[in-house]
Scaffold this motif. Structure first.
Motif, mmCIF file in Angstrom:
data_model
loop_
_atom_site.group_PDB
_atom_site.id
_atom_site.type_symbol
_atom_site.label_atom_id
_atom_site.label_comp_id
_atom_site.label_asym_id
_atom_site.label_seq_id
_atom_site.Cartn_x
_atom_site.Cartn_y
_atom_site.Cartn_z
ATOM 1 N N ILE B 84 0.837 -1.213 0.000
ATOM 2 C CA ILE B 84 0.000 0.000 0.000
ATOM 3 C C ILE B 84 0.872 1.264 0.000
ATOM 4 O O ILE B 84 0.724 2.142 -0.854
ATOM 5 N N THR B 87 3.007 1.463 -3.239
ATOM 6 C CA THR B 87 2.206 1.798 -4.426
ATOM 7 C C THR B 87 1.740 3.248 -4.389
ATOM 8 O O THR B 87 1.636 3.896 -5.424
ATOM 9 N N LEU B 88 1.467 3.746 -3.212
ATOM 10 C CA LEU B 88 1.027 5.144 -3.125
ATOM 11 C C LEU B 88 2.192 6.112 -3.305
ATOM 12 O O LEU B 88 2.089 7.091 -4.041
ATOM 13 N N PHE B 221 8.856 -0.085 -5.951
ATOM 14 C CA PHE B 221 7.541 0.481 -6.283
ATOM 15 C C PHE B 221 7.639 1.812 -7.044
ATOM 16 O O PHE B 221 6.638 2.288 -7.550
ATOM 17 N N ILE B 224 5.958 2.149 -10.417
ATOM 18 C CA ILE B 224 4.506 1.967 -10.543
ATOM 19 C C ILE B 224 3.702 2.772 -9.520
ATOM 20 O O ILE B 224 2.488 2.641 -9.445
ATOM 21 N N SER B 225 4.390 3.582 -8.711
ATOM 22 C CA SER B 225 3.669 4.268 -7.638
ATOM 23 C C SER B 225 2.714 5.342 -8.176
ATOM 24 O O SER B 225 2.876 5.831 -9.290
ATOM 25 N N VAL B 226 1.732 5.672 -7.370
ATOM 26 C CA VAL B 226 0.754 6.702 -7.747
ATOM 27 C C VAL B 226 1.470 8.046 -7.910
ATOM 28 O O VAL B 226 1.258 8.758 -8.885
ATOM 29 N N LYS B 228 4.447 10.075 -8.947
ATOM 30 C CA LYS B 228 5.553 9.851 -9.890
ATOM 31 C C LYS B 228 6.082 11.160 -10.443
ATOM 32 O O LYS B 228 5.423 12.197 -10.343
ATOM 33 N N PHE B 281 -0.822 8.994 -10.980
ATOM 34 C CA PHE B 281 -1.034 8.114 -12.129
ATOM 35 C C PHE B 281 -0.360 8.787 -13.336
ATOM 36 O O PHE B 281 0.123 9.893 -13.245
ATOM 37 N N ASN B 282 -0.331 8.158 -14.482
ATOM 38 C CA ASN B 282 0.310 8.775 -15.653
ATOM 39 C C ASN B 282 -0.679 9.676 -16.367
ATOM 40 O O ASN B 282 -1.775 9.265 -16.672
ATOM 41 N N LYS B 283 -0.229 10.914 -16.609
ATOM 42 C CA LYS B 283 -1.107 11.829 -17.332
ATOM 43 C C LYS B 283 -1.102 11.437 -18.811
ATOM 44 O O LYS B 283 -0.080 11.083 -19.357
#
Lengths: 48, 287
Positions: B84, B87-88, B221, B224-226, B228, B281-283
């Motif tokens: 958690i 990833t965040l 992580f 892939i983290s939120v 970035k 997330f990815n724009k």
């Protein structure tokens, strides 16, 4: 497409994390951690 | 100017977070540790639960406690926690939410003529933290057990300088009974701490770069983290200012989400074209 895939991976990871955390609580792992953490950890401080 | 401003605000956040996670200040006077319910949960950064001020648990200590217990050999609780938080935030934790990171940041500010940015085996040594994680945090507590099957927290026992600094020193100073129990192991751990202090003045965050198992986990992580970083290729002029200012040795133009990036924001603040962006997330980009 790549962005969507990345979002799916991230959201899936978060869901897995929540599931694991819940499973850990159900198994009582937090109790083991709590019992370790409320007593002075002699190994951590270099005595045990 | 912008660089200093960014660093200052980061240090303020680090300092406030260190205070929050070590809010049991009376423990430093009594020489005792907090024993309340909050210790059921972990803090994201490396913060020894035997620090007199610690309000919650250290995730690396907690992981070793569970897999070293005779009941369980895998910790869903800590694995879930890492997934958690990782990833965040990824290694944003290292840059902003780790008290031991703040300690090294402060030490590196000591003005000294010798400051080493990189050296011959710098890159290779970065893999050491993954070895420390696998050997001292996972394999040894799992396999080296006592007669009832309980393992020891080997990383805490023979390496962790955070435990010596935050727990060992204040508790031994404040307790006569612990003082009388001090031996060779304590001397060894103090030696490691002194070594780390000396290296931290010369090299930026040596513990985070080469040893920290928590940084090793969160680093996986980063891609892939939120939270970035993203480079706007249309704005980037390849001036390489971001790479030259990075004390962790990253080059954001090549990989903005490198495993070594602690999200300190230095690259972002020196970019003359504001080409480095923080994204959740990815724009979706338009060409």
């Amino acid at each position: 497409m790549k962005n969507n895939k990345s979002r799916i991976i991230t959201v899936s990871m978060l869901l897995i994390g929540v599931l694991f955390l819940s499973a850990g609580i159900l198994r009582g792992e937090n109790i083991i951690i709590f019992e370790k953490a409320i007593n002075i950890c002699l190994e951590c401080i270099g005595i045990g | 100017m912008a660089k200093n401003g960014n660093d200052k605000s980061r240090h303020i956040i680090q300092f406030i977070w260190t205070l929050i996670t070590n809010a049991y200040l009376i423990g430093f006077i009594r020489g005792k540790i907090y024993q309340g319910k909050i210790k059921n949960i972990c803090v994201p950064g490396l913060n020894c639960y035997s620090c007199p001020g610690a309000a919650a648990s250290c995730p690396i200590g907690a992981l070793q406690a569970v897999i070293g217990s005779y009941e369980y050999k895998f910790s869903f609780y800590i694995a879930g926690f890492f997934i958690i938080i990782g990833t965040l935030m990824g290694r944003f934790v290292c840059g902003y939410l780790c008290p031991f990171g703040l300690f090294q940041d402060i030490l590196n500010k000591i003005p000294l003529k010798i400051k080493i940015n990189t050296f011959r085996f710098d890159r290779a040594l970065r893999y050491l933290k993954y070895i420390v994680l696998i050997v001292f945090v996972v394999i040894m507590p799992l396999l080296i057990t006592d007669i009832i099957g309980q393992g020891f927290p080997w990383f805490c026992k023979i390496i962790c300088p955070a435990g010596t600094l935050e727990g060992g020193l204040p508790l031994v100073i404040l307790n006569d009974s612990l003082k009388s129990a001090v031996g060779l192991l304590y001397g060894w751990k103090c030696f490691i701490l002194i070594l780390l202090i000396v290296f931290s003045v010369i090299i930026y965050r040596p513990f985070c770069k080469y040893v920290c198992p928590l940084g090793a986990i969160y680093s996986l992580f980063n891609p892939i983290s939120v939270f970035k970083y993203q480079i706007d290729k249309d704005k980037c002029v390849e001036c390489k200012k971001c790479a030259s200012v990075c004390k962790m040795g990253c080059n954001p133009t090549v990989n903005p989400n490198s495993l070594e990036c602690i999200r300190c924001g230095k690259c972002k603040s020196v970019c003359p074209k504001d080409a480095i962006e923080c994204v959740s997330f990815n724009k979706r980009k338009t060409n």
